[in-house]
Design a protein around this motif. Structure first.
Motif, PDB file in Angstrom:
ATOM      1  N   TRP A   1       0.862  -1.178   0.000  1.00  0.00           N
ATOM      2  CA  TRP A   1       0.000   0.000   0.000  1.00  0.00           C
ATOM      3  C   TRP A   1       0.898   1.225   0.000  1.00  0.00           C
ATOM      4  O   TRP A   1       1.806   1.356   0.819  1.00  0.00           O
ATOM      5  CB  TRP A   1      -0.917  -0.026   1.214  1.00  0.00           C
ATOM      6  N   LYS A   2       0.632   2.118  -0.970  1.00  0.00           N
ATOM      7  CA  LYS A   2       1.503   3.277  -1.177  1.00  0.00           C
ATOM      8  C   LYS A   2       0.728   4.560  -0.918  1.00  0.00           C
ATOM      9  O   LYS A   2      -0.386   4.734  -1.408  1.00  0.00           O
ATOM     10  CB  LYS A   2       2.029   3.281  -2.614  1.00  0.00           C
ATOM     11  N   LYS A   3       1.372   5.447  -0.187  1.00  0.00           N
ATOM     12  CA  LYS A   3       0.788   6.748   0.110  1.00  0.00           C
ATOM     13  C   LYS A   3       1.797   7.809  -0.290  1.00  0.00           C
ATOM     14  O   LYS A   3       2.972   7.751   0.104  1.00  0.00           O
ATOM     15  CB  LYS A   3       0.477   6.856   1.603  1.00  0.00           C
ATOM     16  N   GLU A   4       1.337   8.767  -1.116  1.00  0.00           N
ATOM     17  CA  GLU A   4       2.201   9.858  -1.573  1.00  0.00           C
ATOM     18  C   GLU A   4       1.976  11.089  -0.714  1.00  0.00           C
ATOM     19  O   GLU A   4       0.830  11.486  -0.476  1.00  0.00           O
ATOM     20  CB  GLU A   4       1.910  10.181  -3.038  1.00  0.00           C
ATOM     21  N   PHE A   5       3.067  11.687  -0.279  1.00  0.00           N
ATOM     22  CA  PHE A   5       3.033  12.915   0.509  1.00  0.00           C
ATOM     23  C   PHE A   5       3.589  14.037  -0.372  1.00  0.00           C
ATOM     24  O   PHE A   5       4.735  13.962  -0.810  1.00  0.00           O
ATOM     25  CB  PHE A   5       3.872  12.770   1.775  1.00  0.00           C
ATOM     26  N   THR A   6       2.745  15.035  -0.639  1.00  0.00           N
ATOM     27  CA  THR A   6       3.141  16.152  -1.491  1.00  0.00           C
ATOM     28  C   THR A   6       2.976  17.459  -0.721  1.00  0.00           C
ATOM     29  O   THR A   6       2.511  17.461   0.422  1.00  0.00           O
ATOM     30  CB  THR A   6       2.270  16.211  -2.761  1.00  0.00           C
ATOM     31  N   THR A   7       3.294  18.546  -1.379  1.00  0.00           N
ATOM     32  CA  THR A   7       3.127  19.860  -0.748  1.00  0.00           C
ATOM     33  C   THR A   7       1.658  20.172  -0.484  1.00  0.00           C
ATOM     34  O   THR A   7       1.342  20.991   0.367  1.00  0.00           O
ATOM     35  CB  THR A   7       3.734  20.958  -1.653  1.00  0.00           C
ATOM     36  N   SER A   8       0.741  19.484  -1.180  1.00  0.00           N
ATOM     37  CA  SER A   8      -0.690  19.743  -0.984  1.00  0.00           C
ATOM     38  C   SER A   8      -1.370  18.718  -0.079  1.00  0.00           C
ATOM     39  O   SER A   8      -2.581  18.767   0.112  1.00  0.00           O
ATOM     40  CB  SER A   8      -1.412  19.798  -2.338  1.00  0.00           C
ATOM     41  N   GLY A   9      -0.620  17.767   0.484  1.00  0.00           N
ATOM     42  CA  GLY A   9      -1.214  16.793   1.392  1.00  0.00           C
ATOM     43  C   GLY A   9      -0.765  15.375   1.092  1.00  0.00           C
ATOM     44  O   GLY A   9       0.200  15.148   0.375  1.00  0.00           O
ATOM     45  N   ALA A  10      -1.516  14.425   1.644  1.00  0.00           N
ATOM     46  CA  ALA A  10      -1.184  13.013   1.472  1.00  0.00           C
ATOM     47  C   ALA A  10      -2.362  12.287   0.835  1.00  0.00           C
ATOM     48  O   ALA A  10      -3.520  12.605   1.095  1.00  0.00           O
ATOM     49  CB  ALA A  10      -0.855  12.386   2.820  1.00  0.00           C
ATOM     50  N   GLU A  11      -2.031  11.305  -0.007  1.00  0.00           N
ATOM     51  CA  GLU A  11      -3.081  10.557  -0.697  1.00  0.00           C
ATOM     52  C   GLU A  11      -2.598   9.135  -0.988  1.00  0.00           C
ATOM     53  O   GLU A  11      -1.460   8.931  -1.421  1.00  0.00           O
ATOM     54  CB  GLU A  11      -3.427  11.267  -2.014  1.00  0.00           C
ATOM     55  N   TRP A  12      -3.485   8.151  -0.731  1.00  0.00           N
ATOM     56  CA  TRP A  12      -3.176   6.773  -1.076  1.00  0.00           C
ATOM     57  C   TRP A  12      -3.148   6.641  -2.594  1.00  0.00           C
ATOM     58  O   TRP A  12      -3.964   7.238  -3.288  1.00  0.00           O
ATOM     59  CB  TRP A  12      -4.216   5.819  -0.495  1.00  0.00           C
ATOM     60  N   VAL A  13      -2.237   5.842  -3.109  1.00  0.00           N
ATOM     61  CA  VAL A  13      -2.117   5.619  -4.539  1.00  0.00           C
ATOM     62  C   VAL A  13      -3.161   4.573  -4.947  1.00  0.00           C
ATOM     63  O   VAL A  13      -3.166   3.455  -4.420  1.00  0.00           O
ATOM     64  CB  VAL A  13      -0.707   5.137  -4.930  1.00  0.00           C
ATOM     65  N   ALA A  14      -4.034   4.944  -5.862  1.00  0.00           N
ATOM     66  CA  ALA A  14      -5.086   4.047  -6.334  1.00  0.00           C
ATOM     67  C   ALA A  14      -4.583   3.220  -7.513  1.00  0.00           C
ATOM     68  O   ALA A  14      -3.674   3.631  -8.246  1.00  0.00           O
ATOM     69  CB  ALA A  14      -6.307   4.859  -6.757  1.00  0.00           C
ATOM     70  N   ALA A  15      -5.199   2.060  -7.688  1.00  0.00           N
ATOM     71  CA  ALA A  15      -4.879   1.219  -8.843  1.00  0.00           C
ATOM     72  C   ALA A  15      -5.271   1.950 -10.122  1.00  0.00           C
ATOM     73  O   ALA A  15      -6.275   2.655 -10.172  1.00  0.00           O
ATOM     74  CB  ALA A  15      -5.626  -0.101  -8.745  1.00  0.00           C
ATOM     75  N   LYS A  16      -4.459   1.777 -11.151  1.00  0.00           N
ATOM     76  CA  LYS A  16      -4.729   2.419 -12.444  1.00  0.00           C
ATOM     77  C   LYS A  16      -5.322   1.396 -13.405  1.00  0.00           C
ATOM     78  O   LYS A  16      -4.929   0.227 -13.416  1.00  0.00           O
ATOM     79  CB  LYS A  16      -3.437   3.001 -13.023  1.00  0.00           C
ATOM     80  N   ASP A  17      -6.254   1.854 -14.226  1.00  0.00           N
ATOM     81  CA  ASP A  17      -6.902   0.973 -15.196  1.00  0.00           C
ATOM     82  C   ASP A  17      -5.898   0.313 -16.127  1.00  0.00           C
ATOM     83  O   ASP A  17      -6.019  -0.871 -16.441  1.00  0.00           O
ATOM     84  CB  ASP A  17      -7.946   1.738 -16.021  1.00  0.00           C
ATOM     85  N   GLU A  18      -4.882   1.065 -16.571  1.00  0.00           N
ATOM     86  CA  GLU A  18      -3.899   0.492 -17.493  1.00  0.00           C
ATOM     87  C   GLU A  18      -3.060  -0.601 -16.851  1.00  0.00           C
ATOM     88  O   GLU A  18      -2.626  -1.548 -17.512  1.00  0.00           O
ATOM     89  CB  GLU A  18      -3.016   1.568 -18.141  1.00  0.00           C
ATOM     90  N   ASP A  19      -2.832  -0.489 -15.533  1.00  0.00           N
ATOM     91  CA  ASP A  19      -2.090  -1.543 -14.844  1.00  0.00           C
ATOM     92  C   ASP A  19      -2.926  -2.810 -14.747  1.00  0.00           C
ATOM     93  O   ASP A  19      -2.416  -3.921 -14.922  1.00  0.00           O
ATOM     94  CB  ASP A  19      -1.664  -1.080 -13.442  1.00  0.00           C
ATOM     95  N   GLU A  20      -4.205  -2.655 -14.454  1.00  0.00           N
ATOM     96  CA  GLU A  20      -5.101  -3.808 -14.409  1.00  0.00           C
ATOM     97  C   GLU A  20      -5.226  -4.449 -15.792  1.00  0.00           C
ATOM     98  O   GLU A  20      -5.224  -5.666 -15.929  1.00  0.00           O
ATOM     99  CB  GLU A  20      -6.475  -3.391 -13.896  1.00  0.00           C
ATOM    100  N   ALA A  21      -5.334  -3.613 -16.832  1.00  0.00           N
ATOM    101  CA  ALA A  21      -5.465  -4.129 -18.199  1.00  0.00           C
ATOM    102  C   ALA A  21      -4.225  -4.905 -18.626  1.00  0.00           C
ATOM    103  O   ALA A  21      -4.322  -5.863 -19.390  1.00  0.00           O
ATOM    104  CB  ALA A  21      -5.726  -2.980 -19.165  1.00  0.00           C
ATOM    105  N   ALA A  22      -3.073  -4.523 -18.116  1.00  0.00           N
ATOM    106  CA  ALA A  22      -1.826  -5.224 -18.464  1.00  0.00           C
ATOM    107  C   ALA A  22      -1.868  -6.684 -18.012  1.00  0.00           C
ATOM    108  O   ALA A  22      -1.252  -7.548 -18.645  1.00  0.00           O
ATOM    109  CB  ALA A  22      -0.622  -4.506 -17.856  1.00  0.00           C
ATOM    110  N   LEU A  23      -2.613  -6.979 -16.957  1.00  0.00           N
ATOM    111  CA  LEU A  23      -2.709  -8.352 -16.473  1.00  0.00           C
ATOM    112  C   LEU A  23      -3.523  -9.245 -17.392  1.00  0.00           C
ATOM    113  O   LEU A  23      -3.377 -10.468 -17.367  1.00  0.00           O
ATOM    114  CB  LEU A  23      -3.339  -8.368 -15.077  1.00  0.00           C
ATOM    115  N   ASP A  24      -4.384  -8.644 -18.215  1.00  0.00           N
ATOM    116  CA  ASP A  24      -5.248  -9.422 -19.095  1.00  0.00           C
ATOM    117  C   ASP A  24      -4.478 -10.286 -20.085  1.00  0.00           C
ATOM    118  O   ASP A  24      -4.972 -11.324 -20.516  1.00  0.00           O
ATOM    119  CB  ASP A  24      -6.221  -8.521 -19.867  1.00  0.00           C
ATOM    120  N   ARG A  25      -3.287  -9.865 -20.453  1.00  0.00           N
ATOM    121  CA  ARG A  25      -2.527 -10.641 -21.437  1.00  0.00           C
ATOM    122  C   ARG A  25      -1.934 -11.913 -20.854  1.00  0.00           C
ATOM    123  O   ARG A  25      -1.455 -12.768 -21.585  1.00  0.00           O
ATOM    124  CB  ARG A  25      -1.449  -9.790 -22.092  1.00  0.00           C
ATOM    125  N   TRP A  26      -1.938 -12.036 -19.535  1.00  0.00           N
ATOM    126  CA  TRP A  26      -1.364 -13.225 -18.911  1.00  0.00           C
ATOM    127  C   TRP A  26      -2.440 -14.227 -18.573  1.00  0.00           C
ATOM    128  O   TRP A  26      -2.271 -15.303 -18.165  1.00  0.00           O
ATOM    129  CB  TRP A  26      -0.566 -12.855 -17.656  1.00  0.00           C
TER     130      TRP A  26
END
Length: 147
Positions: free
Chosen positions: A122-147
């Motif tokens: 689980w990844k959380k990014e801390f920036t000058t505007s605050g903190a936010e958990w990194v959400a799964a990206k559609d393209e990353d999920e789609a990459a799994l389809d080929r396997w």
């Protein structure tokens, strides 16, 4: 198979050399290294990566075993860091070996796609505007389809 989940940095050259040196009768070694990206316009202060010790290693061992079954591989190395990382830090490394490059490349891509979208980190990014958990990206999920 070598699976390491660790907070400390790793030396890419040393890890690659040690892995390659151990690959007897293999004709190919493929490596990939993930690096923490800065966030344009937001200024990444740090990324915090959490995991559940024991569970994470078992999940990585399971996917590595699947890769060993699917492709004709000599060995696999997976290193993934946790804790606080800064932009440009190395976050992970995958290395695969095989007698021929096609299996080594395919297995490395398979492992990277899994690590990006399904590995229990689980990844959380801390920036000058605050903190936010990194959400799964559609393209990353789609990459799994080929396997």
């Amino acid at each position: 198979m070598i699976i390491r989940v660790q907070p400390e940095p790793f030396d890419l050259g040393s890890e690659t050399d040690a892995f390659a040196d151990a690959q007897k009768s293999m004709g190919a070694v493929v490596t990939f290294t993930g690096i923490v990206r800065d966030l344009p316009g937001e200024g990444l202060d740090r990324m915090e990566i959490e995991h559940y010790p024991g569970m994470t290693e078992k999940a990585l061992e399971k996917i590595a075993a699947q890769a060993m079954e699917r492709w004709n591989l000599g060995d696999i190395l997976i290193i993934h860091r946790y804790g606080n990382l800064k932009a440009d830090d190395r976050i992970m490394m995958v290395a695969t070996s095989s007698r021929h490059r096609a299996d080594a490349f395919a297995a490395a891509e398979f492992l990277m796609d899994y690590l990006k979208s399904r590995a229990p980190f689980w990844k959380k990014e801390f920036t000058t505007s605050g903190a936010e958990w990194v959400a799964a990206k559609d393209e990353d999920e789609a990459a799994l389809d080929r396997w």
